[in-house]
Motif scaffolding. Structure first.
Motif, PDB file in Angstrom:
ATOM      1  N   THR A 133       0.846  -1.189   0.000  1.00 34.07           N
ATOM      2  CA  THR A 133       0.000   0.000   0.000  1.00 34.07           C
ATOM      3  C   THR A 133       0.882   1.238   0.000  1.00 34.07           C
ATOM      4  O   THR A 133       1.766   1.366   0.842  1.00 34.07           O
ATOM      5  N   VAL A 134       0.642   2.128  -0.947  1.00 38.00           N
ATOM      6  CA  VAL A 134       1.396   3.377  -1.042  1.00 38.00           C
ATOM      7  C   VAL A 134       0.424   4.540  -0.930  1.00 38.00           C
ATOM      8  O   VAL A 134      -0.541   4.631  -1.685  1.00 38.00           O
ATOM      9  N   THR A 135       0.656   5.410   0.047  1.00 40.40           N
ATOM     10  CA  THR A 135      -0.174   6.592   0.250  1.00 40.40           C
ATOM     11  C   THR A 135       0.618   7.821  -0.175  1.00 40.40           C
ATOM     12  O   THR A 135       1.770   7.978   0.213  1.00 40.40           O
ATOM     13  N   ARG A 136      -0.016   8.663  -0.987  1.00 40.15           N
ATOM     14  CA  ARG A 136       0.646   9.888  -1.451  1.00 40.15           C
ATOM     15  C   ARG A 136      -0.154  11.102  -0.994  1.00 40.15           C
ATOM     16  O   ARG A 136      -1.366  11.150  -1.142  1.00 40.15           O
ATOM     17  N   PHE A 137       0.530  12.062  -0.412  1.00 36.38           N
ATOM     18  CA  PHE A 137      -0.059  13.346  -0.051  1.00 36.38           C
ATOM     19  C   PHE A 137       0.507  14.407  -0.976  1.00 36.38           C
ATOM     20  O   PHE A 137       1.723  14.518  -1.115  1.00 36.38           O
ATOM     21  N   CYS A 138      -0.349  15.150  -1.615  1.00 32.60           N
ATOM     22  CA  CYS A 138       0.060  16.220  -2.520  1.00 32.60           C
ATOM     23  C   CYS A 138       1.057  15.708  -3.560  1.00 32.60           C
ATOM     24  O   CYS A 138       2.091  16.324  -3.809  1.00 32.60           O
ATOM     25  N   TYR A 139       0.768  14.542  -4.127  1.00 37.92           N
ATOM     26  CA  TYR A 139       1.568  13.904  -5.178  1.00 37.92           C
ATOM     27  C   TYR A 139       2.968  13.481  -4.733  1.00 37.92           C
ATOM     28  O   TYR A 139       3.826  13.214  -5.549  1.00 37.92           O
ATOM     29  N   VAL A 140       3.239  13.426  -3.425  1.00 40.59           N
ATOM     30  CA  VAL A 140       4.536  13.009  -2.915  1.00 40.59           C
ATOM     31  C   VAL A 140       4.338  11.706  -2.131  1.00 40.59           C
ATOM     32  O   VAL A 140       3.488  11.657  -1.240  1.00 40.59           O
ATOM     33  N   PRO A 141       5.078  10.630  -2.444  1.00 43.40           N
ATOM     34  CA  PRO A 141       4.946   9.395  -1.666  1.00 43.40           C
ATOM     35  C   PRO A 141       5.261   9.655  -0.198  1.00 43.40           C
ATOM     36  O   PRO A 141       6.316  10.187   0.143  1.00 43.40           O
ATOM     37  N   PHE A 142       4.317   9.319   0.663  1.00 47.01           N
ATOM     38  CA  PHE A 142       4.428   9.653   2.074  1.00 47.01           C
ATOM     39  C   PHE A 142       4.566   8.422   2.966  1.00 47.01           C
ATOM     40  O   PHE A 142       5.297   8.430   3.928  1.00 47.01           O
TER      41      PHE A 142
END
Length: 68
Positions: free
Chosen positions: A38-47
């Motif tokens: 699972t990959v979560t991105r905030f504002c198009y940046v991997p977080f």
């Protein structure tokens, strides 16, 4: 000062899978155990990135059980 940060997306990817004995409780088709990521991105940046195992249906893609 106010700062807003919006969740852009959260993606699940299957890295590998193996067939498992049993059937899906929804569609009665085969199931498999899979290594998920699972990959979560905030504002198009991997977080945030997390790896885990899950039992998924091979036909409808339903998540039957997860092992975190």
């Amino acid at each position: 000062m106010v700062c807003f940060c919006f969740l852009v997306d959260q993606k699940r990817k299957i890295s590998s899978s193996k067939p498992v004995a049993g059937t899906c409780s929804r569609c009665r088709r085969g199931a498999s155990v899979a290594d998920m990521k699972t990959v979560t991105r905030f504002c198009y940046v991997p977080f945030y990135c997390k790896s885990w195992k899950a039992i998924i249906c091979t036909f409808c893609g339903a998540l039957l059980k997860s092992y975190r």
